[in-house]
Write a protein that holds these residues in place. Structure first.
Motif, PDB file in Angstrom:
ATOM      1  N   ALA A 166      -1.518  -4.753   5.581  1.00 14.74           N
ATOM      2  CA  ALA A 166      -0.220  -4.097   5.783  1.00 14.74           C
ATOM      3  C   ALA A 166       0.750  -4.472   4.673  1.00 14.74           C
ATOM      4  O   ALA A 166       1.555  -3.635   4.228  1.00 14.74           O
ATOM      5  CB  ALA A 166       0.354  -4.471   7.143  1.00 14.74           C
ATOM      6  N   ALA A 167       0.674  -5.714   4.215  1.00 14.87           N
ATOM      7  CA  ALA A 167       1.520  -6.116   3.090  1.00 14.87           C
ATOM      8  C   ALA A 167       1.140  -5.349   1.833  1.00 14.87           C
ATOM      9  O   ALA A 167       2.011  -4.920   1.073  1.00 14.87           O
ATOM     10  CB  ALA A 167       1.397  -7.621   2.864  1.00 14.87           C
ATOM     11  N   VAL A 217       8.006  -7.974   4.223  1.00 12.05           N
ATOM     12  CA  VAL A 217       6.699  -7.749   4.845  1.00 12.05           C
ATOM     13  C   VAL A 217       5.674  -8.736   4.290  1.00 12.05           C
ATOM     14  O   VAL A 217       4.864  -9.286   5.034  1.00 12.05           O
ATOM     15  CB  VAL A 217       6.244  -6.289   4.637  1.00 12.05           C
ATOM     16  CG1 VAL A 217       4.805  -6.099   5.065  1.00 12.05           C
ATOM     17  CG2 VAL A 217       7.147  -5.345   5.398  1.00 12.05           C
ATOM     18  N   TRP A 243       3.883   2.257   0.081  1.00 13.74           N
ATOM     19  CA  TRP A 243       4.705   3.136   0.912  1.00 13.74           C
ATOM     20  C   TRP A 243       6.178   2.766   0.992  1.00 13.74           C
ATOM     21  O   TRP A 243       6.960   3.487   1.603  1.00 13.74           O
ATOM     22  CB  TRP A 243       4.143   3.207   2.326  1.00 13.74           C
ATOM     23  CG  TRP A 243       2.847   3.958   2.369  1.00 13.74           C
ATOM     24  CD1 TRP A 243       2.516   5.066   1.648  1.00 13.74           C
ATOM     25  CD2 TRP A 243       1.716   3.657   3.165  1.00 13.74           C
ATOM     26  NE1 TRP A 243       1.253   5.470   1.945  1.00 13.74           N
ATOM     27  CE2 TRP A 243       0.732   4.629   2.872  1.00 13.74           C
ATOM     28  CE3 TRP A 243       1.428   2.667   4.099  1.00 13.74           C
ATOM     29  CZ2 TRP A 243      -0.510   4.630   3.489  1.00 13.74           C
ATOM     30  CZ3 TRP A 243       0.189   2.670   4.702  1.00 13.74           C
ATOM     31  CH2 TRP A 243      -0.759   3.642   4.403  1.00 13.74           C
ATOM     32  N   ALA A 244       6.592   1.678   0.394  1.00 15.06           N
ATOM     33  CA  ALA A 244       8.004   1.306   0.425  1.00 15.06           C
ATOM     34  C   ALA A 244       8.798   2.272  -0.454  1.00 15.06           C
ATOM     35  O   ALA A 244       8.307   2.741  -1.482  1.00 15.06           O
ATOM     36  CB  ALA A 244       8.193  -0.120  -0.076  1.00 15.06           C
ATOM     37  N   ILE A 256      12.053  -4.667   1.193  1.00 14.35           N
ATOM     38  CA  ILE A 256      11.099  -4.411   2.285  1.00 14.35           C
ATOM     39  C   ILE A 256       9.739  -4.997   1.943  1.00 14.35           C
ATOM     40  O   ILE A 256       9.102  -5.653   2.770  1.00 14.35           O
ATOM     41  CB  ILE A 256      11.009  -2.901   2.584  1.00 14.35           C
ATOM     42  CG1 ILE A 256      12.286  -2.420   3.237  1.00 14.35           C
ATOM     43  CG2 ILE A 256       9.810  -2.594   3.475  1.00 14.35           C
ATOM     44  CD1 ILE A 256      12.381  -0.917   3.378  1.00 14.35           C
ATOM     45  N   MET A 257       9.281  -4.781   0.711  1.00 11.44           N
ATOM     46  CA  MET A 257       7.997  -5.341   0.292  1.00 11.44           C
ATOM     47  C   MET A 257       7.996  -6.859   0.382  1.00 11.44           C
ATOM     48  O   MET A 257       7.027  -7.463   0.833  1.00 11.44           O
ATOM     49  CB  MET A 257       7.680  -4.931  -1.149  1.00 11.44           C
ATOM     50  CG  MET A 257       7.296  -3.501  -1.322  1.00 11.44           C
ATOM     51  SD  MET A 257       6.704  -3.105  -2.976  1.00 11.44           S
ATOM     52  CE  MET A 257       8.045  -3.619  -4.027  1.00 11.44           C
ATOM     53  N   SER A 270       2.516  -1.879   2.109  1.00 15.43           N
ATOM     54  CA  SER A 270       3.963  -1.773   1.924  1.00 15.43           C
ATOM     55  C   SER A 270       4.322  -1.598   0.459  1.00 15.43           C
ATOM     56  O   SER A 270       5.363  -1.027   0.139  1.00 15.43           O
ATOM     57  CB  SER A 270       4.670  -3.002   2.509  1.00 15.43           C
ATOM     58  OG  SER A 270       4.460  -4.138   1.687  1.00 15.43           O
ATOM     59  N   GLY A 329      13.633  -0.910  -1.148  1.00 12.38           N
ATOM     60  CA  GLY A 329      12.177  -0.898  -1.052  1.00 12.38           C
ATOM     61  C   GLY A 329      11.562  -2.201  -1.530  1.00 12.38           C
ATOM     62  O   GLY A 329      10.588  -2.694  -0.952  1.00 12.38           O
TER      63      GLY A 329
END
Length: 93
Positions: free
Chosen positions: A23-24, A44, A30-31, A40-41, A27, A37
């Protein structure tokens, strides 16, 4: 409970640690673009790293999978931290 009872299995936690690392990695793709963004990365990646690190310390036959998830999350965290710092420096200059 008797003392000869088997310890609880950590199979699910080990697999979830690998999924957290994946998932990391996802990210990163998709961030959204920009400073948000990048943040967010980073968040995560750090969360996945902390979860996978804690899970990697638990015994079990799937422990190498949890360690692989921690390695993935660690690589994402390092890269995301660098990208975030560069974006932050550009935004403040």
């Amino acid at each position: 409970m008797s003392s000869d009872a088997a310890p609880p299995g950590n199979h699910v936690r080990h697999v979830l640690a690998l999924l957290a690392g994946l998932a990391a990695m996802a990210s990163v793709v998709w961030a959204p673009a920009g400073l948000v963004g990048d943040l967010i990365m980073l968040v995560v990646g750090v969360a996945a790293l902390l979860f996978a690190w804690e899970t990697g310390t638990r015994p079990g036959p799937l422990r190498p999978i949890a360690i692989a998830g921690a390695l993935l999350a660690g690589l994402v965290t390092i890269a995301a931290a660098g990208v975030f710092l560069v974006a932050l420096a550009n935004a403040l200059s």
